[in-house]
Design an enzyme around this catalytic site. Structure first.
Site, PDB file in Angstrom:
ATOM      1  N   ARG A   1       0.829  -1.320   0.033  1.00  0.00           N
ATOM      2  CA  ARG A   1       0.034   0.019   0.000  1.00  0.00           C
ATOM      3  C   ARG A   1       0.956   1.292  -0.039  1.00  0.00           C
ATOM      4  NH1 ARG A   1      -2.867  -3.279   3.202  1.00  0.00           N
ATOM      5  NH2 ARG A   1      -4.591  -4.104   2.141  1.00  0.00           N
TER       6      ARG A   1
ATOM      7  N   LYS B   1       2.668  11.238 -11.532  1.00  0.00           N
ATOM      8  CA  LYS B   1       1.859  10.604 -11.980  1.00  0.00           C
ATOM      9  C   LYS B   1       2.774   9.087 -12.510  1.00  0.00           C
ATOM     10  CE  LYS B   1      -0.629  13.349 -15.347  1.00  0.00           C
ATOM     11  NZ  LYS B   1      -0.970  13.353 -16.821  1.00  0.00           N
TER      12      LYS B   1
ATOM     13  N   GLU C   1      10.123  18.902 -25.315  1.00  0.00           N
ATOM     14  CA  GLU C   1       9.326  19.113 -24.218  1.00  0.00           C
ATOM     15  C   GLU C   1       9.839  20.368 -23.265  1.00  0.00           C
ATOM     16  OE1 GLU C   1       6.593  17.582 -23.257  1.00  0.00           O
ATOM     17  OE2 GLU C   1       6.850  15.716 -24.236  1.00  0.00           O
TER      18      GLU C   1
ATOM     19  N   LYS D   1       7.253  23.062 -14.766  1.00  0.00           N
ATOM     20  CA  LYS D   1       6.169  21.934 -14.252  1.00  0.00           C
ATOM     21  C   LYS D   1       5.859  21.922 -13.084  1.00  0.00           C
ATOM     22  CE  LYS D   1       4.814  17.330 -15.488  1.00  0.00           C
ATOM     23  NZ  LYS D   1       4.851  16.055 -15.924  1.00  0.00           N
TER      24      LYS D   1
ATOM     25  N   GLU E   1      -4.801  17.108 -12.289  1.00  0.00           N
ATOM     26  CA  GLU E   1      -5.266  17.825 -13.841  1.00  0.00           C
ATOM     27  C   GLU E   1      -6.541  18.009 -14.070  1.00  0.00           C
ATOM     28  OE1 GLU E   1      -4.732  14.761 -17.183  1.00  0.00           O
ATOM     29  OE2 GLU E   1      -2.647  15.908 -17.104  1.00  0.00           O
TER      30      GLU E   1
ATOM     31  N   ARG F   1      -3.168  22.420 -15.630  1.00  0.00           N
ATOM     32  CA  ARG F   1      -2.241  21.395 -16.166  1.00  0.00           C
ATOM     33  C   ARG F   1      -2.317  20.982 -17.503  1.00  0.00           C
ATOM     34  NH1 ARG F   1      -0.045  16.505 -12.127  1.00  0.00           N
ATOM     35  NH2 ARG F   1       1.151  15.583 -13.842  1.00  0.00           N
TER      36      ARG F   1
ATOM     37  N   ASN G   1      -0.073  20.333 -22.422  1.00  0.00           N
ATOM     38  CA  ASN G   1      -0.458  19.758 -23.512  1.00  0.00           C
ATOM     39  C   ASN G   1      -0.140  20.412 -24.821  1.00  0.00           C
ATOM     40  OD1 ASN G   1      -0.961  17.135 -22.318  1.00  0.00           O
ATOM     41  ND2 ASN G   1      -3.194  17.936 -22.032  1.00  0.00           N
TER      42      ASN G   1
ATOM     43  N   HIS H   1       0.638  18.396 -27.901  1.00  0.00           N
ATOM     44  CA  HIS H   1       0.116  17.244 -27.577  1.00  0.00           C
ATOM     45  C   HIS H   1      -0.969  16.761 -28.437  1.00  0.00           C
ATOM     46  CE1 HIS H   1       3.395  17.490 -24.750  1.00  0.00           C
ATOM     47  NE2 HIS H   1       3.270  16.152 -24.589  1.00  0.00           N
TER      48      HIS H   1
ATOM     49  N   HIS I   1      -0.242  13.650 -30.271  1.00  0.00           N
ATOM     50  CA  HIS I   1      -0.759  12.443 -29.903  1.00  0.00           C
ATOM     51  C   HIS I   1      -1.632  11.690 -31.227  1.00  0.00           C
ATOM     52  CE1 HIS I   1      -0.964  13.373 -25.323  1.00  0.00           C
ATOM     53  NE2 HIS I   1       0.084  12.634 -25.645  1.00  0.00           N
TER      54      HIS I   1
ATOM     55  N   HIS J   1       7.980  10.107 -28.995  1.00  0.00           N
ATOM     56  CA  HIS J   1       6.840  11.142 -28.605  1.00  0.00           C
ATOM     57  C   HIS J   1       7.159  12.625 -28.708  1.00  0.00           C
ATOM     58  CE1 HIS J   1       3.853  12.887 -25.720  1.00  0.00           C
ATOM     59  NE2 HIS J   1       4.848  13.506 -25.115  1.00  0.00           N
TER      60      HIS J   1
HETATM   61  N1  LIG Z   1       4.583  10.230 -15.469  1.00  0.00           N
HETATM   62  C1  LIG Z   1       4.628  11.358 -16.313  1.00  0.00           C
HETATM   63  O1  LIG Z   1       4.164  12.232 -15.966  1.00  0.00           O
HETATM   64  C2  LIG Z   1       5.021  11.163 -17.795  1.00  0.00           C
HETATM   65  C3  LIG Z   1       5.222  12.313 -18.710  1.00  0.00           C
HETATM   66  C4  LIG Z   1       5.841  11.895 -19.840  1.00  0.00           C
HETATM   67  C5  LIG Z   1       6.262  10.595 -20.182  1.00  0.00           C
HETATM   68  N2  LIG Z   1       6.074   9.748 -19.530  1.00  0.00           N
HETATM   69  C6  LIG Z   1       6.240   8.498 -19.990  1.00  0.00           C
HETATM   70  O2  LIG Z   1       7.393   8.300 -20.418  1.00  0.00           O
HETATM   71  C7  LIG Z   1       7.834   7.265 -21.130  1.00  0.00           C
HETATM   72  C8  LIG Z   1       8.778   7.503 -22.288  1.00  0.00           C
HETATM   73  O3  LIG Z   1      10.235   8.011 -21.522  1.00  0.00           O
HETATM   74  P1  LIG Z   1      11.576   7.978 -22.213  1.00  0.00           P
HETATM   75  O4  LIG Z   1      11.377   8.618 -23.376  1.00  0.00           O
HETATM   76  O5  LIG Z   1      12.344   8.338 -21.375  1.00  0.00           O
HETATM   77  O6  LIG Z   1      11.708   6.563 -22.628  1.00  0.00           O
HETATM   78  P2  LIG Z   1      12.506   5.386 -22.010  1.00  0.00           P
HETATM   79  O7  LIG Z   1      12.367   5.132 -20.672  1.00  0.00           O
HETATM   80  O8  LIG Z   1      12.070   4.076 -22.848  1.00  0.00           O
HETATM   81  O9  LIG Z   1      13.874   5.792 -22.486  1.00  0.00           O
HETATM   82  C9  LIG Z   1      14.289   5.748 -23.814  1.00  0.00           C
HETATM   83  C10 LIG Z   1      15.551   5.126 -24.041  1.00  0.00           C
HETATM   84  O10 LIG Z   1      16.728   5.563 -23.371  1.00  0.00           O
HETATM   85  C11 LIG Z   1      17.588   4.510 -23.074  1.00  0.00           C
HETATM   86  N3  LIG Z   1      18.209   5.366 -21.725  1.00  0.00           N
HETATM   87  C12 LIG Z   1      17.630   6.070 -20.739  1.00  0.00           C
HETATM   88  N4  LIG Z   1      18.984   6.748 -20.351  1.00  0.00           N
HETATM   89  C13 LIG Z   1      19.689   6.559 -20.975  1.00  0.00           C
HETATM   90  C14 LIG Z   1      21.245   7.161 -20.574  1.00  0.00           C
HETATM   91  N5  LIG Z   1      21.491   8.066 -19.733  1.00  0.00           N
HETATM   92  N6  LIG Z   1      22.108   6.563 -21.528  1.00  0.00           N
HETATM   93  C15 LIG Z   1      21.954   5.892 -22.646  1.00  0.00           C
HETATM   94  N7  LIG Z   1      20.590   5.367 -22.540  1.00  0.00           N
HETATM   95  C16 LIG Z   1      19.604   5.877 -21.881  1.00  0.00           C
HETATM   96  C17 LIG Z   1      16.748   3.656 -22.534  1.00  0.00           C
HETATM   97  O11 LIG Z   1      17.305   2.282 -22.244  1.00  0.00           O
HETATM   98  C18 LIG Z   1      15.738   3.539 -23.491  1.00  0.00           C
HETATM   99  O12 LIG Z   1      15.935   2.481 -24.542  1.00  0.00           O
HETATM  100  C19 LIG Z   1       6.516   6.697 -21.958  1.00  0.00           C
HETATM  101  O13 LIG Z   1       6.082   5.695 -21.153  1.00  0.00           O
HETATM  102  C20 LIG Z   1       5.627   7.772 -21.442  1.00  0.00           C
HETATM  103  O14 LIG Z   1       4.285   7.512 -21.258  1.00  0.00           O
HETATM  104  C21 LIG Z   1       5.383   9.670 -18.289  1.00  0.00           C
HETATM  105 ZN   LIG Z   2       5.109  14.985 -23.558  1.00  0.00          ZN
END
Ligand SMILES: NC(=O)c1ccc[n+]([C@@H]2O[C@H](COP(=O)([O-])OP(=O)(O)OC[C@H]3O[C@@H](n4cnc5c(N)ncnc54)[C@H](O)[C@@H]3O)[C@@H](O)[C@H]2O)c1
Ligand SMILES: [Zn+2]
Length: 375
Positions: free
Chosen positions: A122, A144, A186, A228, A238, A242, A246, A249, A253, A266
């Protein structure tokens, strides 16, 4: 060192930003959580291989015990089954309520680790150590968490705030170029929606940004996190404000979905979406041509984006049938001046189409097409 307070009704924590911070992670976690803890580090093999040793040394120097919770790389492993496997591993290792879950990786590791931390017994304390630009400026802030279902992205999730966010821009030097750039959009978005100074900084230094100069990364990441943090502090769940996050986006999207999440990263889709929204703002007389040019130019200055090879009409249809759309009225976040946006629901379909044709033409001009093969 930059320390940015994030104040929410039920939680208050800081984002720490400094090149080289990773080697101090253990000490900061010790200070924030009042003593050594058992740390369960959620990561992927690539990040562990590149930076794991440094984190491990830092944690043990501060007397923490640590265990890896390794997951396979990639968005398709952002699933509840991954959380379940990790939770079982934690039980085996006798993790208790005082144990800490650490997210060490990109947004995928962060979302999975956050969900795990929020439901394990929990809820256990959670620390974010984001290692991609996208995770440092966006995903690690705001609390999130989430995983995907077959029917759609992020459909299961919780809000679970970390106790600290430790951002080391130095770890970005191993990030593939395409991932690095995708995250920058971003930050540029943060500039357009709420910080003209950040926008100018990025607009004026594209080459230094792409060279990952640490003074610049610290400033850009710091300003993005601050923006942010300010937005989510006023609107944790949200409801209204918030939504400004977007910007870019709505179309972004739709582009991602229309290409089955395979053609664009993305951030790249968001970059096209920002240009489209900027065009809409300009043609509806909300934004000056001068500011519109600046936004478009700054966005394109980080290099070629994957081609927009989907039909504008299909994108429009997708926008109109989106679940978030009410009575066919699509909500757009539109810039009105650099650093300020408003949400508009009354954009004519023809204006949207014109903006979509604009990005299609730009993408034909700026590249030969096909998926950009980033480094
Ligand atoms: N929680 C939130 O508020 C929020 C906001 C935006 C996006 N997201 C989520 O984030 C995700 C995308 O995140 P991302 O773009 O970081 O993708 P990811 O976590 O898949 O990382 C991208 C790639 O980079 C590599 N990598 C990471 N750090 C590295 C480093 N320092 N050196 C070399 N390689 C490295 C990873 O192995 C991976 O292959 C999506 O699932 C999205 O939904 C969440
Ligand atoms: Zn985004």
């Amino acid at each position: 060192m930059t320390r940015i307070p994030i104040k929410l009704p039920g939680a208050s924590y800081e984002a720490w930003i400094q090149s080289g911070l990773l080697s101090r992670a253990g000490e900061i976690i010790h200070g924030t959580l009042n003593g050594p803890r058992r740390c369960f580090v959620v990561t992927v093999p690539a990040v562990a291989r590149l930076w794991g040793k440094m984190l491990k040394q830092s944690l043990s120097a501060a007397k923490h015990e640590m265990e890896w919770l390794m997951m396979p790389d990639g968005e398709r492993h952002k699933r509840l089954s991954t959380v379940e496997t990790m939770a079982e591993r934690m039980v085996e290792r006798r993790a208790d309520r005082d144990s800490v879950v650490i997210a060490f990786g990109g947004g995928v590791s962060g979302d999975v680790a956050g969900l795990l931390a929020s439901v394990y017994m929990r809820g256990v304390p959670f620390v974010q150590i984001p290692t991609t630009v996208l995770a440092q400026v966006d995903a690690s802030i705001g609390g999130k968490t989430g995983v995907n279902l077959r029917e759609g992205k992020n459909l299961l999730g919780t809000f679970h705030q970390p106790r600290a966010v430790l951002i080391d821009p130095g770890v970005l030097k191993t990030l593939p170029a395409r991932e690095f750039r995708a995250g920058l959009y971003e930050s540029l978005k943060c500039g357009v929606i709420g910080n003209a100074g950040l926008f100018r900084l990025m607009e004026e230094h594209p080459a230094q940004l792409l060279a990952r100069e640490s003074w610049l990364l610290e400033r850009v990441i710091g300003a993005s996190v601050r923006l942010k943090a300010a937005v989510v502090s006023q609107d944790e769940r949200e409801s209204g404000l918030r939504r400004i996050l977007n910007f870019g986006h709505t179309v972004g999207h739709a582009l991602e979905a229309e290409t089955n999440y395979r053609h664009f990263l993305h951030g790249e889709a968001v970059a096209w979406g920002m240009i489209a929204a900027t065009k809409i703002a300009e043609s509806t007389g909300k934004l000056s041509a001068e500011d519109a040019n600046k936004i478009e130019h700054a966005t394109l200055a980080f290099g070629r984006l994957p081609k927009v090879s989907v039909k504008p009409r299909n994108i429009l249809k997708r926008l109109q049938s989106d679940k978030k759309t009410r009575n066919g009225q699509v909500h757009f976040v539109l810039p009105v001046v650099l650093g300020r946006v408003e949400v508009s629901a009354d954009v004519h379909a023809e204006t949207v189409l014109e903006a979509l044709r604009h990005i299609e033409q730009l993408s034909n001009r700026s590249g030969k097409g096909g998926r950009a093969k980033g480094a």
